[in-house]
Design a protein around this motif. Structure first.
Motif, PDB file in Angstrom:
ATOM      1  N   LEU A 125       0.954  -1.251   0.035  1.00 18.33           N
ATOM      2  CA  LEU A 125      -0.084   0.072   0.051  1.00 18.33           C
ATOM      3  C   LEU A 125       0.760   1.442   0.143  1.00 18.33           C
ATOM      4  O   LEU A 125       0.595   2.279  -0.762  1.00 18.33           O
ATOM      5  CB  LEU A 125      -0.798  -0.047   1.156  1.00 18.33           C
ATOM      6  CG  LEU A 125      -2.236  -0.712   1.081  1.00 18.33           C
ATOM      7  CD1 LEU A 125      -2.768  -1.010   2.538  1.00 18.33           C
ATOM      8  CD2 LEU A 125      -3.121  -0.222   0.134  1.00 18.33           C
ATOM      9  N   LEU A 131      -8.176  -1.982  -2.326  1.00 22.80           N
ATOM     10  CA  LEU A 131      -7.722  -1.254  -1.183  1.00 22.80           C
ATOM     11  C   LEU A 131      -8.188  -1.901   0.144  1.00 22.80           C
ATOM     12  O   LEU A 131      -7.756  -2.403   1.113  1.00 22.80           O
ATOM     13  CB  LEU A 131      -8.179   0.180  -1.208  1.00 22.80           C
ATOM     14  CG  LEU A 131      -7.675   1.136  -2.272  1.00 22.80           C
ATOM     15  CD1 LEU A 131      -8.120   2.364  -1.965  1.00 22.80           C
ATOM     16  CD2 LEU A 131      -6.008   1.061  -2.099  1.00 22.80           C
ATOM     17  N   VAL A 154      -0.378   6.861   3.997  1.00 28.36           N
ATOM     18  CA  VAL A 154      -0.944   5.691   4.116  1.00 28.36           C
ATOM     19  C   VAL A 154      -0.669   4.704   5.324  1.00 28.36           C
ATOM     20  O   VAL A 154      -1.437   4.047   5.874  1.00 28.36           O
ATOM     21  CB  VAL A 154      -0.642   4.760   2.901  1.00 28.36           C
ATOM     22  CG1 VAL A 154      -0.992   3.408   2.794  1.00 28.36           C
ATOM     23  CG2 VAL A 154      -1.212   5.699   1.671  1.00 28.36           C
TER      24      VAL A 154
END
Length: 211
Positions: A99, A148, A200
């Motif tokens: 990610l 995601l 993130v």
């Protein structure tokens, strides 16, 4: 214009299909540069003709209007994005790193290609009045949020609820869209500055603490 080839396709059919696909790609590349430079509303078909190096008749053979070109351009760009998203590891041990890497790669790509963010925002805005473009973006958004969610679930160790994971995925998708706007507004593109990966990491760390 269809280019699909059946089991009985000949070598000549395949060459013709390759030629047609190459011409379409040539037109879409030209449209990309024109839309990035002039904006969709400021661009004319004549500008795309000039940028492509093809004749006006050739352009209109493949696409009947500027809107049709924009719809196909969005479809192709999002198709390429989906293919890119499908690659890479998704196991629990490296999901968080993936990610962060995806986020940093995205922000770096925006810095290295200053026209990319304005072009993306330009095309996204067209979805408000061109239903086919909105449909492509909506379908891509759901695919993106699903990926995601999968990665956030793995990266967080399964502690958060499905609702929390979904909320985190939507927040992350919004962060990515917002980062494109952020890059489009920066007056000095290309300089070394903060990336999206750190943000993130903070989000993933927060989800790991949920239970």
């Amino acid at each position: 214009m269809g280019t699909a080839q059946g089991p009985g396709a000949t070598g000549s059919d395949e060459r013709n299909a390759a030629r047609l696909n190459a011409r379409r790609a040539q037109i879409l590349d030209a449209a990309t540069s024109v839309f990035a430079r002039l904006g969709y509303h400021g661009a004319r078909m004549d500008d795309i003709v000039q940028a492509s190096g093809l004749s006006k008749g050739a352009i209109y053979w493949y696409f009947k209007s500027k809107e049709e070109i924009a719809v196909e351009l969005v479809r192709q760009l999002l198709h390429d994005e989906e293919k890119a998203l499908a690659n890479g590891p998704t196991t629990p041990g490296d999901a968080g790193d993936r990610l962060s890497t995806m986020a940093d790669d995205f922000s770096r790509a925006l810095r290295e290609n200053p026209s990319r963010a304005p072009l993306a925002l330009e095309l996204l805005s067209l979805g408000q009045r061109i239903p086919a473009i909105k449909k492509h973006f909506t379908e891509y958004h759901e695919t993106y949020v699903a990926l995601l969610s999968h990665l956030l679930r793995a990266a967080s160790g399964g502690a958060p609820s499905a609702r929390q994971i979904r909320a985190g995925a939507l927040a992350l998708a919004a962060m990515v869209d917002g980062w494109a706007l952020h890059e489009a507004l920066i007056a000095t593109p290309g300089e070394d500055r903060e990336g999206l990966g750190e943000a993130v990491t903070i989000l993933v760390t927060g989800l790991r603490g949920r239970g």
